[in-house]
Write a protein that holds these residues in place. Structure first.
Motif, PDB file in Angstrom:
ATOM      1  N   VAL A  24     -35.894 -17.567 -32.252  1.00  0.00           N
ATOM      2  CA  VAL A  24     -35.590 -16.834 -31.013  1.00  0.00           C
ATOM      3  C   VAL A  24     -34.324 -17.400 -30.374  1.00  0.00           C
ATOM      4  CG1 VAL A  24     -36.416 -16.238 -28.709  1.00  0.00           C
ATOM      5  CG2 VAL A  24     -38.012 -16.242 -30.625  1.00  0.00           C
ATOM      6  N   LYS A  25     -34.212 -18.713 -30.355  1.00  0.00           N
ATOM      7  CA  LYS A  25     -33.030 -19.350 -29.760  1.00  0.00           C
ATOM      8  C   LYS A  25     -31.769 -19.009 -30.550  1.00  0.00           C
ATOM      9  CE  LYS A  25     -31.132 -23.850 -28.347  1.00  0.00           C
ATOM     10  NZ  LYS A  25     -29.812 -23.596 -28.977  1.00  0.00           N
ATOM     11  N   SER A  26     -31.868 -19.063 -31.883  1.00  0.00           N
ATOM     12  CA  SER A  26     -30.702 -18.788 -32.721  1.00  0.00           C
ATOM     13  C   SER A  26     -30.222 -17.349 -32.537  1.00  0.00           C
ATOM     14  CB  SER A  26     -31.058 -19.037 -34.189  1.00  0.00           C
ATOM     15  OG  SER A  26     -29.978 -18.704 -35.035  1.00  0.00           O
ATOM     16  N   TYR A  27     -31.160 -16.395 -32.546  1.00  0.00           N
ATOM     17  CA  TYR A  27     -30.785 -14.999 -32.343  1.00  0.00           C
ATOM     18  C   TYR A  27     -30.207 -14.787 -30.943  1.00  0.00           C
ATOM     19  CZ  TYR A  27     -33.122 -13.386 -36.629  1.00  0.00           C
ATOM     20  OH  TYR A  27     -33.474 -13.145 -37.932  1.00  0.00           O
ATOM     21  N   GLY A  30     -26.692 -16.066 -30.671  1.00  0.00           N
ATOM     22  CA  GLY A  30     -25.736 -15.195 -31.346  1.00  0.00           C
ATOM     23  C   GLY A  30     -25.346 -13.998 -30.492  1.00  0.00           C
ATOM     24  N   VAL A  31     -26.325 -13.361 -29.881  1.00  0.00           N
ATOM     25  CA  VAL A  31     -26.033 -12.185 -29.050  1.00  0.00           C
ATOM     26  C   VAL A  31     -25.303 -12.602 -27.778  1.00  0.00           C
ATOM     27  CG1 VAL A  31     -27.033 -10.257 -27.777  1.00  0.00           C
ATOM     28  CG2 VAL A  31     -27.973 -10.900 -30.005  1.00  0.00           C
ATOM     29  N   ARG A  32     -25.702 -13.726 -27.185  1.00  0.00           N
ATOM     30  CA  ARG A  32     -24.981 -14.200 -25.984  1.00  0.00           C
ATOM     31  C   ARG A  32     -23.521 -14.506 -26.311  1.00  0.00           C
ATOM     32  NH1 ARG A  32     -30.196 -15.845 -24.446  1.00  0.00           N
ATOM     33  NH2 ARG A  32     -30.223 -17.565 -25.954  1.00  0.00           N
ATOM     34  N   ALA A  33     -23.264 -15.053 -27.504  1.00  0.00           N
ATOM     35  CA  ALA A  33     -21.882 -15.317 -27.908  1.00  0.00           C
ATOM     36  C   ALA A  33     -21.108 -14.007 -28.036  1.00  0.00           C
ATOM     37  CB  ALA A  33     -21.866 -16.076 -29.236  1.00  0.00           C
ATOM     38  N   TYR A  34     -21.765 -12.970 -28.547  1.00  0.00           N
ATOM     39  CA  TYR A  34     -21.120 -11.656 -28.676  1.00  0.00           C
ATOM     40  C   TYR A  34     -20.801 -11.075 -27.306  1.00  0.00           C
ATOM     41  CZ  TYR A  34     -20.434  -6.759 -30.034  1.00  0.00           C
ATOM     42  OH  TYR A  34     -19.914  -5.495 -30.224  1.00  0.00           O
ATOM     43  N   ILE A  35     -21.737 -11.192 -26.369  1.00  0.00           N
ATOM     44  CA  ILE A  35     -21.513 -10.674 -25.018  1.00  0.00           C
ATOM     45  C   ILE A  35     -20.348 -11.410 -24.352  1.00  0.00           C
ATOM     46  CG2 ILE A  35     -22.526 -10.485 -22.705  1.00  0.00           C
ATOM     47  CD1 ILE A  35     -25.259 -10.104 -24.111  1.00  0.00           C
ATOM     48  N   ARG A  36     -20.326 -12.742 -24.504  1.00  0.00           N
ATOM     49  CA  ARG A  36     -19.209 -13.522 -23.936  1.00  0.00           C
ATOM     50  C   ARG A  36     -17.886 -13.097 -24.555  1.00  0.00           C
ATOM     51  NH1 ARG A  36     -22.708 -17.853 -24.597  1.00  0.00           N
ATOM     52  NH2 ARG A  36     -21.564 -18.528 -26.449  1.00  0.00           N
ATOM     53  N   PHE A  37     -17.895 -12.853 -25.855  1.00  0.00           N
ATOM     54  CA  PHE A  37     -16.666 -12.447 -26.546  1.00  0.00           C
ATOM     55  C   PHE A  37     -16.161 -11.122 -25.985  1.00  0.00           C
ATOM     56  CE2 PHE A  37     -14.284 -10.311 -29.869  1.00  0.00           C
ATOM     57  CZ  PHE A  37     -13.417 -11.309 -30.292  1.00  0.00           C
ATOM     58  N   CYS A  38     -17.067 -10.180 -25.766  1.00  0.00           N
ATOM     59  CA  CYS A  38     -16.665  -8.884 -25.191  1.00  0.00           C
ATOM     60  C   CYS A  38     -16.015  -9.078 -23.819  1.00  0.00           C
ATOM     61  CB  CYS A  38     -17.880  -7.969 -25.059  1.00  0.00           C
ATOM     62  SG  CYS A  38     -18.564  -7.385 -26.626  1.00  0.00           S
ATOM     63  N   VAL A  76     -26.430 -10.458 -34.230  1.00  0.00           N
ATOM     64  CA  VAL A  76     -25.955  -9.197 -33.641  1.00  0.00           C
ATOM     65  C   VAL A  76     -26.451  -8.009 -34.468  1.00  0.00           C
ATOM     66  CG1 VAL A  76     -23.932  -7.863 -32.952  1.00  0.00           C
ATOM     67  CG2 VAL A  76     -23.952 -10.341 -32.626  1.00  0.00           C
ATOM     68  N   ARG A  77     -26.455  -8.147 -35.790  1.00  0.00           N
ATOM     69  CA  ARG A  77     -26.940  -7.052 -36.637  1.00  0.00           C
ATOM     70  C   ARG A  77     -28.432  -6.791 -36.409  1.00  0.00           C
ATOM     71  NH1 ARG A  77     -26.804  -8.177 -41.989  1.00  0.00           N
ATOM     72  NH2 ARG A  77     -26.058 -10.321 -41.786  1.00  0.00           N
ATOM     73  N   ARG A  78     -29.217  -7.846 -36.292  1.00  0.00           N
ATOM     74  CA  ARG A  78     -30.651  -7.669 -36.042  1.00  0.00           C
ATOM     75  C   ARG A  78     -30.893  -7.062 -34.653  1.00  0.00           C
ATOM     76  NH1 ARG A  78     -33.573 -11.294 -39.530  1.00  0.00           N
ATOM     77  NH2 ARG A  78     -32.766 -10.764 -41.598  1.00  0.00           N
ATOM     78  N   PHE A  79     -30.102  -7.490 -33.692  1.00  0.00           N
ATOM     79  CA  PHE A  79     -30.207  -6.947 -32.336  1.00  0.00           C
ATOM     80  C   PHE A  79     -29.888  -5.459 -32.340  1.00  0.00           C
ATOM     81  CE2 PHE A  79     -28.140  -6.713 -27.932  1.00  0.00           C
ATOM     82  CZ  PHE A  79     -29.354  -6.585 -27.273  1.00  0.00           C
TER      83      PHE A  79
END
Length: 296
Positions: A24-27, A30-38, A76-79
């Motif tokens: 759960v933490k790893s996923y 990953g998504v939080r990193a994607y949101i920050r990148f955006c 991000v793909r799983r999300f």
């Protein structure tokens, strides 16, 4: 879409599916990193192939480890797949998108001298000394993952059997397994359990207890073992190297590949190759010497 709010819902869904806390933490990371990148690159907060590819390019250019980039990409793909299943987006824009092809780093196992130094660094009368020695011995002999070790309970040990064994209740993918314990590991665990009786949380089911009356977490395991490695002078240490070390030692001492897969909790042969690649040539040379193929 409010990706931050939807991420919280996804994490709840993952926990309901009994995914491990580390998964759960790893996923989530990953998504939080994607949101920050955006946000940092003035891109809309939406799932998009181009944005994900750009994120991978920036991460790798800036020196991120290949394993980290792969983990973020998978999250991000799983999300995105979950968002589609839940009807939050009409189609999955990442469907069929493959992870970036990356070089797989070769992880060298620890030498026997390194292992002896780690054990020596744990010598002491305190409970934490006995705990850390038991953890190190358990990990470099069984190849148990850090998350699996942290999740163990006192009832998962049977030290009086011959041979002694331990139960990994929930390994990767939710699969459990039984692992045999070397007598030296059983003895180290027994010493720890006797010292554990004086801890204020001794009645708790968790096998490992922290310092100063605290519980023992995944992060605590990483921190304490890295501290032992620093004291032992073992460079480039990471707890995951103990899993590589266990795999190498098993094969180098004549253990079968099938036996190693069962003990390590692998279901795919490619994982065996990944974890034992570093010293494969050395093992082959030693085996050739034992076989003495030139003798006719």
């Amino acid at each position: 879409m409010d990706l931050t709010d939807l991420l919280a819902s996804w994490e709840l869904h993952l926990r309901a599916e009994r995914k491990s806390a580390q998964t759960v933490k790893s996923y989530g990371d990953g998504v939080r990193a994607y949101i920050r990148f955006c946000d940092e690159h003035d891109r809309p907060q939406s799932i998009d192939r181009t944005t994900l590819r750009l994120m991978m390019d920036v991460m790798l250019t800036e020196g991120a480890k290949p394993a980290t980039a792969t983990s973020r990409h998978l999250a991000v793909r799983r999300f995105s797949a979950w968002l589609t299943e839940e009807g939050e987006q009409d189609t999955d824009p990442l469907l069929g998108l493959k992870a970036p092809k990356l070089d797989q780093p070769v992880v060298e196992p620890l030498s026997d001298a390194d292992l002896r130094a780690l054990i020596k660094a744990c010598k002491g009368p305190a409970m934490r000394d006995r705990r850390d020695e038991a953890i190190i011995r358990l990990m470099f002999t069984t190849g148990a993952r850090a998350g699996e070790v942290v999740g163990m309970q006192t009832t998962d040990l049977d030290l009086r059997e011959n041979p002694p064994n331990a139960i990994i209740r929930r390994g990767k993918g939710g699969r459990g397994r039984s692992v045999p314990l070397a007598v030296e590991v059983a003895a180290a665990l027994d010493r720890y359990l006797r010292a554990r009786k004086s801890h204020r949380l001794a009645s708790e089911p968790a096998l490992w207890l922290g310092d100063r009356g605290k519980t023992f977490t995944y992060d605590a395991l990483h921190k304490t073992l890295r501290g032992r490695a620093d004291a032992a002078g073992v460079e480039g240490f990471h707890p995951h190297r103990l899993r590589h070390t266990a795999a190498h030692r098993w094969l180098s001492r004549g253990g079968s590949e099938g036996g190693l897969m069962a003990v390590a909790g692998w279901t795919r042969p490619e994982m065996l190759l990944r974890y034992t690649r570093a010293q494969s040539a050395a093992r082959a040379a030693a085996e050739a010497e034992r076989l003495n193929l030139g003798d006719i």
